[in-house]
Design a protein around this motif. Structure first.
Motif, mmCIF file in Angstrom:
data_model
loop_
_atom_site.group_PDB
_atom_site.id
_atom_site.type_symbol
_atom_site.label_atom_id
_atom_site.label_comp_id
_atom_site.label_asym_id
_atom_site.label_seq_id
_atom_site.Cartn_x
_atom_site.Cartn_y
_atom_site.Cartn_z
ATOM 1 N N CYS A 38 -6.632 -38.049 -61.660
ATOM 2 C CA CYS A 38 -7.432 -36.725 -61.827
ATOM 3 C C CYS A 38 -8.138 -36.685 -60.293
ATOM 4 O O CYS A 38 -8.681 -37.546 -59.931
ATOM 5 C CB CYS A 38 -8.133 -36.723 -62.790
ATOM 6 S SG CYS A 38 -7.335 -36.772 -64.535
ATOM 7 N N PRO A 39 -8.047 -35.609 -59.961
ATOM 8 C CA PRO A 39 -8.738 -35.179 -58.593
ATOM 9 C C PRO A 39 -10.204 -35.237 -58.761
ATOM 10 O O PRO A 39 -10.744 -34.860 -59.724
ATOM 11 C CB PRO A 39 -8.268 -33.781 -58.108
ATOM 12 C CG PRO A 39 -7.901 -33.160 -59.394
ATOM 13 C CD PRO A 39 -7.321 -34.225 -60.301
ATOM 14 N N SER A 40 -11.085 -35.499 -57.857
ATOM 15 C CA SER A 40 -12.476 -35.556 -57.875
ATOM 16 C C SER A 40 -13.065 -34.235 -56.720
ATOM 17 O O SER A 40 -12.841 -34.388 -55.857
ATOM 18 C CB SER A 40 -13.085 -36.644 -57.588
ATOM 19 O OG SER A 40 -14.562 -36.789 -57.253
ATOM 20 N N TYR A 41 -13.777 -33.258 -57.577
ATOM 21 C CA TYR A 41 -14.479 -32.408 -56.647
ATOM 22 C C TYR A 41 -15.940 -32.595 -56.425
ATOM 23 O O TYR A 41 -16.535 -31.745 -55.677
ATOM 24 C CB TYR A 41 -14.322 -31.004 -57.693
ATOM 25 C CG TYR A 41 -12.658 -30.637 -57.805
ATOM 26 C CD1 TYR A 41 -12.170 -30.206 -56.744
ATOM 27 C CD2 TYR A 41 -12.511 -30.908 -59.304
ATOM 28 C CE1 TYR A 41 -10.595 -29.827 -57.124
ATOM 29 C CE2 TYR A 41 -11.151 -30.598 -59.409
ATOM 30 C CZ TYR A 41 -10.297 -29.935 -58.283
ATOM 31 O OH TYR A 41 -8.943 -29.627 -58.881
ATOM 32 N N GLY A 42 -16.423 -33.691 -56.432
ATOM 33 C CA GLY A 42 -17.776 -34.035 -55.966
ATOM 34 C C GLY A 42 -18.803 -33.507 -57.016
ATOM 35 O O GLY A 42 -18.335 -33.216 -58.191
ATOM 36 N N ASP A 43 -20.114 -33.494 -56.478
ATOM 37 C CA ASP A 43 -21.181 -33.273 -57.484
ATOM 38 C C ASP A 43 -21.606 -31.992 -56.817
ATOM 39 O O ASP A 43 -22.716 -31.573 -57.007
ATOM 40 C CB ASP A 43 -21.980 -34.029 -57.579
ATOM 41 C CG ASP A 43 -22.756 -34.326 -56.038
ATOM 42 O OD1 ASP A 43 -22.225 -33.822 -55.349
ATOM 43 O OD2 ASP A 43 -23.494 -35.250 -55.993
ATOM 44 N N GLU A 61 -10.793 -30.793 -66.982
ATOM 45 C CA GLU A 61 -9.993 -30.599 -67.920
ATOM 46 C C GLU A 61 -8.830 -31.787 -67.658
ATOM 47 O O GLU A 61 -8.059 -32.318 -68.838
ATOM 48 C CB GLU A 61 -9.069 -29.425 -67.752
ATOM 49 C CG GLU A 61 -8.167 -29.232 -68.599
ATOM 50 C CD GLU A 61 -7.241 -27.742 -68.473
ATOM 51 O OE1 GLU A 61 -6.570 -27.288 -69.244
ATOM 52 O OE2 GLU A 61 -7.702 -27.014 -67.467
ATOM 53 N N CYS A 62 -8.500 -32.366 -66.469
ATOM 54 C CA CYS A 62 -7.490 -33.380 -66.435
ATOM 55 C C CYS A 62 -7.860 -34.698 -67.156
ATOM 56 O O CYS A 62 -7.301 -35.092 -67.666
ATOM 57 C CB CYS A 62 -7.272 -33.703 -64.865
ATOM 58 S SG CYS A 62 -6.248 -34.746 -64.403
ATOM 59 N N GLU A 63 -9.353 -34.919 -66.940
ATOM 60 C CA GLU A 63 -9.793 -36.152 -67.568
ATOM 61 C C GLU A 63 -9.623 -36.280 -69.231
ATOM 62 O O GLU A 63 -9.194 -36.905 -69.814
ATOM 63 C CB GLU A 63 -11.096 -36.637 -67.266
ATOM 64 C CG GLU A 63 -11.250 -37.013 -65.760
ATOM 65 C CD GLU A 63 -11.286 -35.936 -64.785
ATOM 66 O OE1 GLU A 63 -11.234 -34.897 -65.221
ATOM 67 O OE2 GLU A 63 -11.548 -36.256 -63.763
#
Length: 488
Positions: A38-43, A61-63
């Motif tokens: 799943c991609p990470s969009y940071g905080d 949603e991916c997680e």
């Protein structure tokens, strides 16, 4: 060159929980695939974890889909609980405002004065301020029906029985109706209900029970299933298990401000049963409800001998629950399961002003033994022995009139089956008036008995005579314990 339209093979295909349908390279078939990463969009702002229907937080949603795929469980997004992790000082309560922002509320300072009011929910509150505080906590409108405790006036809710989670509510015309609870806060605090379904909160479960007209109760906090985080967990001292951070933790109960006092086993009065449970939980000690109503003090209450003060009044409260069965026969020829029960009955008889009740002999009441007991406690016989309180036979036989002894001894109670006799000065004294020779002759068979002092006596009468002389309690014991001993 001609272009051919290719039909998407995923049309109409339903994959399992969390999986997505993807066509193959040649577009002739498809595969249901779980997210591998799943991609990470940071905080960045707005990236706060969201709450899902399995009571867990996911970054996105991916997680959530990947977890659903791995566990083969249908997981959907729910609203998260902004009050999670917010601690409010007592008695404040974390609630959400119109923008779902958490805030500590319902801490209106209330005086300690006792000026009870009966509210529109049919419950008593110690004063109007406490009623308003409960109105805030329960998120429902409350108003005063009349001043005073609900039990002292006409309480419309007293005649109404609300079931399945419904609550009594008094309408403007003074008519009591059963109504379902108001809408619940949009938060997820899942509980497993007796219908084997997971409800978003205990409030939602009660509301569902009312709307469906069914009896529902909470089995445990957390979602249903064998892996329920509170399944089978028992919290000590009246605590309750709740879901927090994906695990079950014990917390003390939250109580209403209803005034329904109870007296605790620690001698302290509590506002209601829940507040007693709350106190026991906070201080980690066992406190039980003794009775409904405030504790009644025994200070300054003097009770007759053999009675005890309970709830501010004299009573016979000898505990007999754990006493083993050892039947005794009373002087009224009634059999009691043990001497403790007889003593309690004797105490109650004294409280009613009835004649004294005492032990005639140990064992079931039988006609033969009753005759022996009568012969063994000769009330008119010759004085045969004395103790510290007993005068000689010459003294007791010198009463001036036959009826004088009866009048003088009317209020005298002698211990250990001694008999009241009057001496030469007209004073009552306790004497051991036993004629054991006559008792032995009257008995069909004169069998020896073994006493609790591990001595052998020719008859039961002789054992009682020794008990009277020594002013000590002697009881029958199995004969085998005294085998080989000589008669005393």
């Amino acid at each position: 060159m001609h272009w051919v339209d290719v039909v998407d093979p995923c049309i109409g295909v339903t994959c399992g929980p969390g999986a997505q349908c993807r066509p193959t390279a040649d577009a002739q078939s498809y595969n249901c695939e779980c997210p591998s990463s799943c991609p990470s969009y940071g905080d960045h702002e707005g990236s706060r974890p969201l709450c899902a229907s399995d009571a867990r937080d996911y970054p996105g949603e991916c997680e959530m889909r990947r977890a659903a795929c791995e566990t083969n469980t249908n997981i959907t997004f729910k609203y998260y609980d902004p009050c999670a992790g917010v601690t409010c000082p007592d008695p404040e309560l974390c609630q959400l405002d119109d923008h779902r922002a958490p805030s500590c509320r319902c801490a209106e300072p209330c005086p300690l004065e006792f000026s009870p009011v009966c509210a529109s929910d049919g419950k008593t509150y110690s004063n109007e301020c406490q009623m308003h505080r409960e109105s805030c906590r329960a998120r429902k409108q409350l108003r005063i029906i009349f001043k005073g405790q609900c039990s002292t006036g006409i309480n419309p809710c007293a005649e109404v029985e609300c079931r399945h989670g419904a609550e009594c509510r008094v309408e403007g015309a003074g008519v009591a109706v059963c109504a379902c609870p108001p809408p619940c806060e949009p938060v997820l605090r899942p509980v497993c209900g007796s219908d084997a379904r997971t409800h978003d909160s205990e409030c939602e479960l009660r509301r569902a029970a009312c709307l469906l007209g069914r009896e529902l109760r909470v089995l445990h906090a957390g979602p249903c299933g064998s892996n329920g985080i509170c399944a089978g967990r028992v919290c000590p001292h009246g605590g309750e298990c709740v879901a927090a951070g994906g695990r079950g933790v014990c917390r003390c109960p939250r109580c209403s401000n209803e005034f329904a006092p109870v007296c605790g086993s620690d001698g302290i009065s509590y506002g209601n049963r829940c507040k007693l449970q709350l106190e026991a939980c906070r201080h980690r000690r066992d406190v039980q409800v003794l009775y409904d109503g405030p504790c009644k003090s025994c200070a300054g209450v003097e009770c007759p001998a053999g009675t005890w003060c309970a709830r501010g009044a004299c009573a016979c409260s000898t505990p007999c629950a754990d006493v083993p069965r050892e039947p005794v026969c009373s002087n009224t020829r009634a059999t009691f399961v043990h001497e403790c029960a007889l003593q309690r009955a004797a105490c109650e008889a004294r409280m009613r002003g009835e004649p004294p009740l005492r032990v005639a002999y140990y064992g079931e009441c039988t006609d033969t033994q009753d005759e022996n007991a009568t012969a063994g406690t000769n009330r008119t016989g010759k004085l045969t022995d004395t103790t510290n309180e007993i005068r000689s036979s010459d003294d007791t036989e010198s009463s001036s009139e036959p009826g004088a002894g009866t009048a003088v001894c009317a209020r005298v109670q002698c211990a250990y089956e001694a008999t009241c006799a009057v001496d030469s000065n007209g004073q009552p004294r306790c004497a051991c008036l036993f004629d054991c020779a006559a008792a032995a002759a009257a008995a069909v068979t004169s069998a020896p008995v073994c006493a609790s002092d591990l001595r052998l006596y020719p008859t039961l009468c002789h054992m009682k005579l020794e008990s009277c002389r020594r002013q000590e309690d002697l009881r029958l014991r199995p004969l085998a314990l005294c085998r080989g001993l000589e008669y005393r």
